[in-house]
Design a protein around this motif. Structure first.
Motif, PDB file in Angstrom:
ATOM      1  N   ARG A   1      -3.883  12.783  -0.117  1.00 52.37           N
ATOM      2  CA  ARG A   1      -4.452  11.518  -0.546  1.00 52.37           C
ATOM      3  C   ARG A   1      -3.405  10.499  -0.940  1.00 52.37           C
ATOM      4  O   ARG A   1      -3.729   9.415  -1.435  1.00 52.37           O
TER       5      ARG A   1
ATOM      6  N   TYR B   1      -6.123  15.506   6.899  1.00 52.24           N
ATOM      7  CA  TYR B   1      -7.562  15.479   6.640  1.00 52.24           C
ATOM      8  C   TYR B   1      -8.060  16.886   6.315  1.00 52.24           C
ATOM      9  O   TYR B   1      -8.887  17.080   5.432  1.00 52.24           O
TER      10      TYR B   1
ATOM     11  N   SER C   1     -11.625   2.925  -8.173  1.00 55.87           N
ATOM     12  CA  SER C   1     -11.229   2.819  -9.579  1.00 55.87           C
ATOM     13  C   SER C   1     -10.324   1.627  -9.839  1.00 55.87           C
ATOM     14  O   SER C   1     -10.436   0.977 -10.872  1.00 55.87           O
TER      15      SER C   1
ATOM     16  N   ARG D   1     -10.775   5.762   3.618  1.00 54.85           N
ATOM     17  CA  ARG D   1     -10.389   6.294   2.321  1.00 54.85           C
ATOM     18  C   ARG D   1     -11.568   6.786   1.496  1.00 54.85           C
ATOM     19  O   ARG D   1     -11.407   7.163   0.334  1.00 54.85           O
TER      20      ARG D   1
ATOM     21  N   HIS E   1     -13.154   9.478   1.401  1.00 53.84           N
ATOM     22  CA  HIS E   1     -13.088  10.842   0.883  1.00 53.84           C
ATOM     23  C   HIS E   1     -12.224  10.967  -0.353  1.00 53.84           C
ATOM     24  O   HIS E   1     -12.226  12.008  -1.004  1.00 53.84           O
ATOM     25  N   THR E   2     -11.469   9.945  -0.660  1.00 51.89           N
ATOM     26  CA  THR E   2     -10.662  10.030  -1.878  1.00 51.89           C
ATOM     27  C   THR E   2     -11.299   9.256  -3.024  1.00 51.89           C
ATOM     28  O   THR E   2     -10.705   9.146  -4.088  1.00 51.89           O
ATOM     29  N   GLU E   3     -12.491   8.751  -2.818  1.00 53.27           N
ATOM     30  CA  GLU E   3     -13.199   8.085  -3.913  1.00 53.27           C
ATOM     31  C   GLU E   3     -13.897   9.143  -4.769  1.00 53.27           C
ATOM     32  O   GLU E   3     -14.018  10.284  -4.352  1.00 53.27           O
TER      33      GLU E   3
ATOM     34  N   LEU F   1     -21.924   9.312   2.236  1.00 56.80           N
ATOM     35  CA  LEU F   1     -21.682   9.970   3.518  1.00 56.80           C
ATOM     36  C   LEU F   1     -22.957  10.519   4.122  1.00 56.80           C
ATOM     37  O   LEU F   1     -23.247  10.306   5.297  1.00 56.80           O
TER      38      LEU F   1
ATOM     39  N   MET G   1     -11.863  13.962  13.628  1.00 54.06           N
ATOM     40  CA  MET G   1     -12.169  13.004  12.562  1.00 54.06           C
ATOM     41  C   MET G   1     -10.921  12.662  11.758  1.00 54.06           C
ATOM     42  O   MET G   1     -10.670  11.502  11.431  1.00 54.06           O
ATOM     43  N   GLY G   2     -10.153  13.672  11.443  1.00 55.83           N
ATOM     44  CA  GLY G   2      -8.934  13.446  10.679  1.00 55.83           C
ATOM     45  C   GLY G   2      -7.974  12.538  11.411  1.00 55.83           C
ATOM     46  O   GLY G   2      -7.426  11.592  10.835  1.00 55.83           O
ATOM     47  N   ALA G   3      -7.790  12.793  12.677  1.00 56.28           N
ATOM     48  CA  ALA G   3      -6.827  12.014  13.456  1.00 56.28           C
ATOM     49  C   ALA G   3      -7.227  10.544  13.491  1.00 56.28           C
ATOM     50  O   ALA G   3      -6.411   9.654  13.254  1.00 56.28           O
TER      51      ALA G   3
ATOM     52  N   ARG H   1      -9.397   8.888  11.541  1.00 56.23           N
ATOM     53  CA  ARG H   1      -9.481   8.266  10.219  1.00 56.23           C
ATOM     54  C   ARG H   1      -8.097   7.906   9.701  1.00 56.23           C
ATOM     55  O   ARG H   1      -7.895   6.853   9.105  1.00 56.23           O
ATOM     56  N   TYR H   2      -7.154   8.782   9.910  1.00 53.99           N
ATOM     57  CA  TYR H   2      -5.790   8.505   9.470  1.00 53.99           C
ATOM     58  C   TYR H   2      -5.248   7.266  10.182  1.00 53.99           C
ATOM     59  O   TYR H   2      -4.571   6.437   9.581  1.00 53.99           O
ATOM     60  N   THR H   3      -5.586   7.152  11.431  1.00 54.12           N
ATOM     61  CA  THR H   3      -5.146   5.988  12.194  1.00 54.12           C
ATOM     62  C   THR H   3      -5.724   4.701  11.609  1.00 54.12           C
ATOM     63  O   THR H   3      -5.039   3.678  11.540  1.00 54.12           O
TER      64      THR H   3
ATOM     65  N   LEU I   1      -6.260   4.077   8.650  1.00 58.20           N
ATOM     66  CA  LEU I   1      -5.671   3.773   7.342  1.00 58.20           C
ATOM     67  C   LEU I   1      -4.428   2.889   7.439  1.00 58.20           C
ATOM     68  O   LEU I   1      -4.089   2.196   6.497  1.00 58.20           O
ATOM     69  N   ARG I   2      -3.746   2.949   8.561  1.00 54.05           N
ATOM     70  CA  ARG I   2      -2.503   2.177   8.714  1.00 54.05           C
ATOM     71  C   ARG I   2      -1.525   2.496   7.577  1.00 54.05           C
ATOM     72  O   ARG I   2      -1.254   1.679   6.712  1.00 54.05           O
ATOM     73  N   THR I   3      -0.995   3.682   7.628  1.00 51.04           N
ATOM     74  CA  THR I   3      -0.183   4.145   6.514  1.00 51.04           C
ATOM     75  C   THR I   3       1.254   3.700   6.595  1.00 51.04           C
ATOM     76  O   THR I   3       2.019   3.873   5.641  1.00 51.04           O
TER      77      THR I   3
END
Lengths: 219, 219
Positions: free
Chosen positions: A127, A180, B36, B127, B129-131, B140, B175-177, B179-181, B183-185
């Motif tokens: 995270r 993930y 938060s 993001r 899932h981190t809320e 969801l 989904m992970g792949a 979703r991470y994309t 996010l633009r990390t």
DNA sequence: GTCTATATGGGGATAGAC
DNA sequence: GTCTATCCCCATATAGAC
């Protein structure tokens, strides 16, 4: 025993353990709630110390977060780069086989999930990108940049026919997939109707390795 | 004009626009800072209203978050399930080709990134899932559960030789792949030395589709 | 529907005694 | 190194006038 010197004997040991207790709890709460939602008060209380102590040992909340994050991440990253180095020497002549490479990248974090402390490390890692920008950027470049670049080089060696840009995209997707998975979002359970368990990290590794190998070497 | 009725004519329009302005800003700030860290004060101020108005229109912060999230997500999810339905009728006889299926799943969210509002939707989604747990779970299951199950069914049809469990794991990685994309990390840029741009979502789609097709149908 | 003012609590951080 | 007490700000939420 008779002569009690100022503070040296047996005074350093408990201090270290206080710091460790705080770090344990900090990892746990930050990983569960995120930076903003985990309060220093809650951390102090759960660690059995008071606020002032927490600030005495770690300074500002930011710094506590960094210390907590790095303690776990450094350990796992070292395991990862050690795995890479070993693979490198084991295949001195040519490129490291794709599966070996993927496995060495993914395993340290994914199998960390088998211990409670490792689970926290995992979740903090997963995270991290959703934490306040400045913190995450700073921490990321501290721990990951070198190792990541070394991996890019190795992957390019096993997959020479894939353009550098496409390779980078694919490695990016790889990171997303495994991060993930580390998060344990509950989506796997929802999707499979309870047939799969996202907490089974051995299984996760067994499943993700072929998936990634195929994806990375796609035509 | 002469007879001013109590509050009906032209009173509904501005109200809707106030609500929309708040939702726009809420999406933006929640997506950028998370639940938060995005304060109701900041949202109210950026929307040009005061706190009391915000509570008048949306109630508690939780509810504002849900409204903001759902406004974007419902839209995109509808596009996704419409794409699935179309693919379904276009291939009435047999299974939907894998590439078509993957593309219909991934495109609605990934191409949303080409508009500012869509970008916020995308990031909130990525993001989520981190809320805080209760919020994310509730939201969801409201939006995704049905569509996701429909996809599982369709994927199983094109990939009949893959066991149900393995398929679920792979869809989870998918989904992970993506979703991470979303996010633009910044990791893509770091990894490629600036050669790739994670904000280029057309390119992202072009790269991720073959990656996922290969991964999903791995031996 | 919109505003000002305020209730009430929690947050991070520090002073200063021990 | 550890504690209590406290500063000061920000948070969510509501009361009540207009």
């Amino acid at each position: 025993m008779t002569v009690t010197e100022k503070t040296r004997p047996a005074a350093t040991e408990p201090v270290a353990s206080v710091r460790n207790r705080i770090l344990d709890v900090a990892q746990e709460l930050f990983s569960e709630l995120g930076y903003s939602a985990a309060s220093t008060r809650a951390i102090a209380q759960a660690a059995g110390v008071n606020l002032a102590q927490l600030h005495y040992h770690f300074g500002a909340k930011r710094d506590l977060f960094k210390a907590a994050y790095l303690r776990g991440a450094v350990q796992v990253t070292e395991a990862r780069s050690k795995a890479l180095a070993e693979a490198r020497t084991a295949h001195a002549e040519g490129p490291i086989p794709l599966e070996v490479l993927v496995r060495s990248f993914v395993t340290p974090f994914m199998l960390a999930g088998n211990t409670p402390a490792g689970r926290a490390t995992m979740r903090m890692h997963a995270r991290l990108h959703t934490e306040p920008d400045d913190i995450s950027k700073e921490v990321l470049s501290t721990v990951y940049d070198e190792t990541t670049l070394a991996y890019v080089t190795e992957f390019q060696k096993v997959l020479p026919h894939i353009s550098h840009e496409t390779l980078c995209w694919r490695l990016y997707f790889m990171m997303g997939a495994y991060r993930y998975t580390l998060l344990r979002t509950g989506r796997l359970e929802a999707m499979s109707g309870g047939a799969c368990d996202s907490g089974d990290f051995d299984r996760a590794v067994a499943e993700i390795v072929p998936f990634l190998c195929a994806g990375l070497s796609a035509p």
